[in-house]
Design an enzyme around this catalytic site. Structure first.
Site, short mmCIF file in Angstrom:
data_model
loop_
_atom_site.label_atom_id
_atom_site.label_comp_id
_atom_site.label_asym_id
_atom_site.label_seq_id
_atom_site.Cartn_x
_atom_site.Cartn_y
_atom_site.Cartn_z
N LYS A 192 4.43 -1.92 4.42
CA LYS A 192 4.80 -3.33 4.47
C LYS A 192 4.50 -3.92 3.10
O LYS A 192 3.36 -3.94 2.66
CB LYS A 192 3.99 -4.03 5.56
CG LYS A 192 4.27 -5.52 5.66
CD LYS A 192 3.56 -6.13 6.85
CE LYS A 192 3.75 -7.63 6.88
NZ LYS A 192 3.07 -8.25 8.02
N LYS A 201 9.31 -2.32 5.69
CA LYS A 201 9.57 -3.76 5.69
C LYS A 201 9.30 -4.36 4.32
O LYS A 201 8.25 -4.05 3.75
CB LYS A 201 8.62 -4.37 6.72
CG LYS A 201 8.74 -5.84 6.92
CD LYS A 201 7.71 -6.27 7.91
CE LYS A 201 7.86 -7.74 8.18
NZ LYS A 201 6.82 -8.24 9.04
C1 PBG Z 1 2.21 -11.07 10.09
C2 PBG Z 1 3.65 -10.80 10.00
C3 PBG Z 1 4.52 -11.27 9.00
C4 PBG Z 1 5.78 -10.85 9.34
C5 PBG Z 1 5.68 -10.12 10.53
N1 PBG Z 1 4.33 -10.08 10.91
C6 PBG Z 1 4.28 -12.15 7.84
C7 PBG Z 1 3.23 -11.87 6.88
O1 PBG Z 1 2.77 -10.73 6.71
O2 PBG Z 1 2.81 -12.84 6.28
C8 PBG Z 1 7.01 -11.18 8.54
C9 PBG Z 1 8.28 -11.17 9.24
C10 PBG Z 1 9.43 -11.79 8.55
O3 PBG Z 1 9.35 -12.35 7.44
O4 PBG Z 1 10.51 -11.73 9.15
N2 PBG Z 1 1.32 -10.03 10.09
#
Ligand code: PBG
Length: 332
Positions: free
Chosen positions: A196, A254
């Site tokens: 991520k 992601k």
């Molecule tokens: C939080 C989380 C995030 C997303 C999914 N789970 C945001 C972040 O890490 O700040 C992002 C999803 C998106 O932007 O569609 N753990």
């Protein structure tokens, strides 16, 4: 060689283009996220994501049924937590009757034929909006893992089919698998957010779950746990290798669109399914382009989905899942 060889022969009718299509996208490939709010018969527009709403549990259950009828197999739930229920440790995440647990139970009680996935991370519940427990100015790995184990068991008890740790702590997949197995939840899948990235594309999501920083953007930097986007496949491979060894059943890469190289390389070397997450910023870019009239919404979304699947993704998280499933079903 030309003129004997003419590649345009492979394109000269619609049927031959269809016949030769190698990458197919169907409603069953979409994972549909929902934002859940408290209340009854309540819906709120997410301003930064036109077409996306926050829904109260009763409306969510209806949507889940509709998603199932459209051929979608999995939904992902994100709770929008009232500020009064947030603190530094995210205590609300461990309550068995919190919003997300009530949402999961409500869907499960209706026996809807659809999988339910819940994120494991503390950011919806913490005042500082970090994914874990902050100590000495940073998110503390071990304290956070303990909290995530507790959060996972709460979600499993409520009936979550898949837990998706999105926090990027080291060692959390093994710890979460251990906690699930200790409690007898052998059948709960772990879909790890394995790689991520600390992307610029999460902005609209943080608006949707109302977790945009109050104390300055610097305060919310997730750079010490989410991956730096200047690193590529080597670090991604290490993350993935560890998560698989620790018991991840599926992996998420992601965001998706800017990271097709990672999706492609990883899916070529691991033997667990790789899932692409088309994040909120990707959705918003295409949506605003369509609203401005210079992109065709459905066709551009299809092109993105085909790209993710062509790169090697099995399924795709997309906020437009139901809408695009309708589009595909109507084309038949
Ligand atoms: C939080 C989380 C995030 C997303 C999914 N789970 C945001 C972040 O890490 O700040 C992002 C999803 C998106 O932007 O569609 N753990």
């Amino acid at each position: 060689m030309y003129p004997t060889v003419r590649l345009r022969r492979a394109r000269n009718t619609e049927w031959i283009r269809d016949l030769l299509a190698e990458t197919i996208v169907l409603p069953q490939h979409f994972i549909q996220p929902f934002f859940v709010i408290d209340g009854i018969n309540k819906r709120e527009e997410v301003v930064t994501m036109p077409g996306v709403e926050r829904l109260s549990i009763d409306l969510l259950v209806e949507k889940a049924r509709e998603a199932s009828e459209l051929g979608i197999k999995l939904i992902a739930l994100f709770p929008v937590i009232d500020n009064s229920l947030k603190n530094d440790e995210g205590f609300e995440a461990f309550k068995e009757d919190n919003l997300i647990c009530r949402a999961v139970r409500a869907i499960k009680a209706e026996k809807i034929n659809i999988g339910v996935l819940c994120d494991v991370a503390l950011d919806p519940y913490t005042i500082h909006r970090h994914d874990g427990i902050v100590k000495d100015g940073d998110v503390h790995n071990e304290l956070t893992i303990e909290a995530l184990q507790k959060q996972t068991i709460t979600l499993a008890k409520a009936g979550a089919d898949i837990v998706a740790p999105s926090d990027m702590m080291d060692g959390r997949i093994g710890a979460i698998r251990k906690a699930l197995d200790l409690e007898g939840y052998f059948g709960v899948n772990i879909m790890s957010y394995a790689m991520k990235y600390n992307t610029n594309l999460y902005g609209p999501f943080r608006d949707a779950v109302k977790s945009t920083p109050t104390t300055g953007a610097q305060y919310l930097s997730k750079a010490t746990y989410q991956a730096d986007y200047r690193v590529g496949c080597k670090q991604a491979y290490r993350e993935v290798e560890l998560d698989v060894a620790e018991g991840a059943d599926m992996l998420i890469i992601k965001p998706a669109m800017f990271y097709l190289d990672i999706i492609n390389n990883i899916s070529n070397v691991v033997d667990v399914p790789v899932i692409a997450y088309q994040v909120s910023g990707e959705y918003a870019m295409i949506k605003y382009g369509a609203e401005q009239g210079f992109l065709n919404w459905e066709n551009t979304m299809m092109e993105a989905f085909v790209a993710f699947r062509r790169a090697g993704a099995t399924a795709v998280f997309t906020y437009a899942g139901m809408e695009m499933a309708k589009f595909l079903n109507n084309k038949k």
